[in-house]
Enzyme design. Structure first.
Site, PDB file in Angstrom:
ATOM      1  N   CYS A  75       0.846  -1.189   0.000  1.00 32.70           N
ATOM      2  CA  CYS A  75       0.000   0.000   0.000  1.00 32.70           C
ATOM      3  C   CYS A  75       0.887   1.248   0.000  1.00 32.70           C
ATOM      4  O   CYS A  75       1.774   1.380   0.839  1.00 32.70           O
ATOM      5  CB  CYS A  75      -0.883  -0.043   1.240  1.00 32.70           C
ATOM      6  SG  CYS A  75      -1.546   1.529   1.763  1.00 32.70           S
ATOM      7  N   GLU A  76       0.650   2.137  -0.936  1.00 31.86           N
ATOM      8  CA  GLU A  76       1.487   3.334  -1.032  1.00 31.86           C
ATOM      9  C   GLU A  76       1.234   4.326   0.093  1.00 31.86           C
ATOM     10  O   GLU A  76       2.025   5.232   0.304  1.00 31.86           O
ATOM     11  CB  GLU A  76       1.310   4.011  -2.391  1.00 31.86           C
ATOM     12  CG  GLU A  76      -0.034   4.640  -2.624  1.00 31.86           C
ATOM     13  CD  GLU A  76      -0.177   5.217  -4.025  1.00 31.86           C
ATOM     14  OE1 GLU A  76      -0.821   6.276  -4.143  1.00 31.86           O
ATOM     15  OE2 GLU A  76       0.342   4.626  -4.985  1.00 31.86           O
ATOM     16  N   HIS A  77       0.167   4.144   0.846  1.00 35.57           N
ATOM     17  CA  HIS A  77      -0.139   5.074   1.937  1.00 35.57           C
ATOM     18  C   HIS A  77       0.563   4.714   3.243  1.00 35.57           C
ATOM     19  O   HIS A  77       0.896   5.598   4.023  1.00 35.57           O
ATOM     20  CB  HIS A  77      -1.653   5.131   2.168  1.00 35.57           C
ATOM     21  CG  HIS A  77      -2.404   5.621   0.970  1.00 35.57           C
ATOM     22  ND1 HIS A  77      -3.566   5.033   0.537  1.00 35.57           N
ATOM     23  CD2 HIS A  77      -2.135   6.618   0.103  1.00 35.57           C
ATOM     24  CE1 HIS A  77      -3.989   5.663  -0.542  1.00 35.57           C
ATOM     25  NE2 HIS A  77      -3.142   6.625  -0.828  1.00 35.57           N
ATOM     26  N   HIS A  78       0.742   3.410   3.499  1.00 29.10           N
ATOM     27  CA  HIS A  78       1.330   2.984   4.773  1.00 29.10           C
ATOM     28  C   HIS A  78       2.522   2.055   4.617  1.00 29.10           C
ATOM     29  O   HIS A  78       3.110   1.634   5.600  1.00 29.10           O
ATOM     30  CB  HIS A  78       0.264   2.280   5.635  1.00 29.10           C
ATOM     31  CG  HIS A  78      -0.925   3.138   5.900  1.00 29.10           C
ATOM     32  ND1 HIS A  78      -2.107   3.017   5.195  1.00 29.10           N
ATOM     33  CD2 HIS A  78      -1.118   4.142   6.785  1.00 29.10           C
ATOM     34  CE1 HIS A  78      -2.971   3.911   5.632  1.00 29.10           C
ATOM     35  NE2 HIS A  78      -2.406   4.607   6.597  1.00 29.10           N
ATOM     36  N   GLN A 108      -5.025  -0.390  -4.782  1.00 29.02           N
ATOM     37  CA  GLN A 108      -5.665  -1.483  -5.514  1.00 29.02           C
ATOM     38  C   GLN A 108      -6.449  -0.982  -6.719  1.00 29.02           C
ATOM     39  O   GLN A 108      -6.452  -1.618  -7.779  1.00 29.02           O
ATOM     40  CB  GLN A 108      -6.560  -2.276  -4.565  1.00 29.02           C
ATOM     41  CG  GLN A 108      -7.178  -3.504  -5.204  1.00 29.02           C
ATOM     42  CD  GLN A 108      -7.944  -4.334  -4.197  1.00 29.02           C
ATOM     43  OE1 GLN A 108      -7.600  -4.405  -3.024  1.00 29.02           O
ATOM     44  NE2 GLN A 108      -9.003  -4.988  -4.654  1.00 29.02           N
ATOM     45  N   HIS A 116      -6.034  -6.028   3.074  1.00 34.51           N
ATOM     46  CA  HIS A 116      -5.065  -4.950   3.276  1.00 34.51           C
ATOM     47  C   HIS A 116      -4.620  -4.915   4.735  1.00 34.51           C
ATOM     48  O   HIS A 116      -5.443  -4.680   5.621  1.00 34.51           O
ATOM     49  CB  HIS A 116      -5.686  -3.607   2.885  1.00 34.51           C
ATOM     50  CG  HIS A 116      -5.925  -3.482   1.413  1.00 34.51           C
ATOM     51  ND1 HIS A 116      -5.202  -2.624   0.634  1.00 34.51           N
ATOM     52  CD2 HIS A 116      -6.782  -4.128   0.588  1.00 34.51           C
ATOM     53  CE1 HIS A 116      -5.614  -2.726  -0.627  1.00 34.51           C
ATOM     54  NE2 HIS A 116      -6.577  -3.631  -0.678  1.00 34.51           N
ATOM     55  N   CYS A 127      -2.950  -2.703   6.156  1.00 33.04           N
ATOM     56  CA  CYS A 127      -3.106  -1.362   6.723  1.00 33.04           C
ATOM     57  C   CYS A 127      -4.478  -1.203   7.377  1.00 33.04           C
ATOM     58  O   CYS A 127      -4.642  -0.382   8.273  1.00 33.04           O
ATOM     59  CB  CYS A 127      -2.874  -0.282   5.664  1.00 33.04           C
ATOM     60  SG  CYS A 127      -3.977  -0.365   4.244  1.00 33.04           S
TER      61      CYS A 127
END
Length: 181
Positions: free
Chosen positions: A71-74, A112, A140, A142
């Site tokens: 995940c590019e956020h976490h 995703q 996920h 995250c």
């Protein structure tokens, strides 16, 4: 990258000189590079000329392709499966190439929704298919390990192009076939 991992480990309050952590920055850097190896791949190399002439116009489906991404956020993993279907228009892809396309884009920092579209667009442009359908189902970490901590949630995304978008019967056939046990 090793030095950054060393700083992260120290920032969480650990002793970087502790026996179990001495080599961790090097191992973590190597693992992170491996998990993101999709950036090193080029589509031409992944396809490796495995595009073949075919006179079929019947649906081709590969389902349950394992998927691993971050995940590019976490920077936490999401894992699941990808289902791909397409209607050929004179050309088909070598079977393993669909899985390799999933890996190429999956092994990058991702969301995703974007991953699903990248796969569909790539298959469509590679062989000029009449339409492409991609469904991804993933868990996920995250969402499971932090935040709302929901252990059984599964995110499903789909992208339908061409005939899969225009013809409900084609879309329904694909969805029925990927849901068969």
């Amino acid at each position: 990258m090793e030095e950054y991992f060393r700083k992260i480990i120290e920032a969480v309050g650990e002793d970087i000189n502790r026996e179990g952590l001495v080599d961790t920055p090097a191992r973590a850097a190597k693992a992170f590079k491996f998990l993101n190896r999709g950036y090193e791949l080029k589509l031409e190399d992944v396809l490796n000329d495995a595009i073949f002439e075919a006179d079929t116009e019947d649906m081709v489906i590969v389902k349950d392709i394992e998927l691993y991404s971050l995940c590019e956020h976490h920077l936490l993993p999401f894992v699941g499966k990808c289902h791909i279907g397409y209607i050929p228009q004179g050309k088909v892809l070598g079977l393993s190439k669909l899985a390799r396309i999933v890996d190429m884009y999956g092994r990058r920092l991702q969301i995703q929704e974007k991953l699903t579209k990248q796969i569909a667009d790539t298959v469509e442009s590679a062989i000029g298919a009449k339409g492409v359908a991609v469904v991804i189902e993933a868990k996920h970490l995250c969402m499971m390990m932090r935040g709302v901590e929901k252990q059984n949630s599964v995110m499903t995304t789909s992208v339908m192009t061409g005939i899969f978008r225009k013809e409900i019967s084609t879309r329904s056939e694909f969805l029925n076939l990927i849901n068969r046990q």
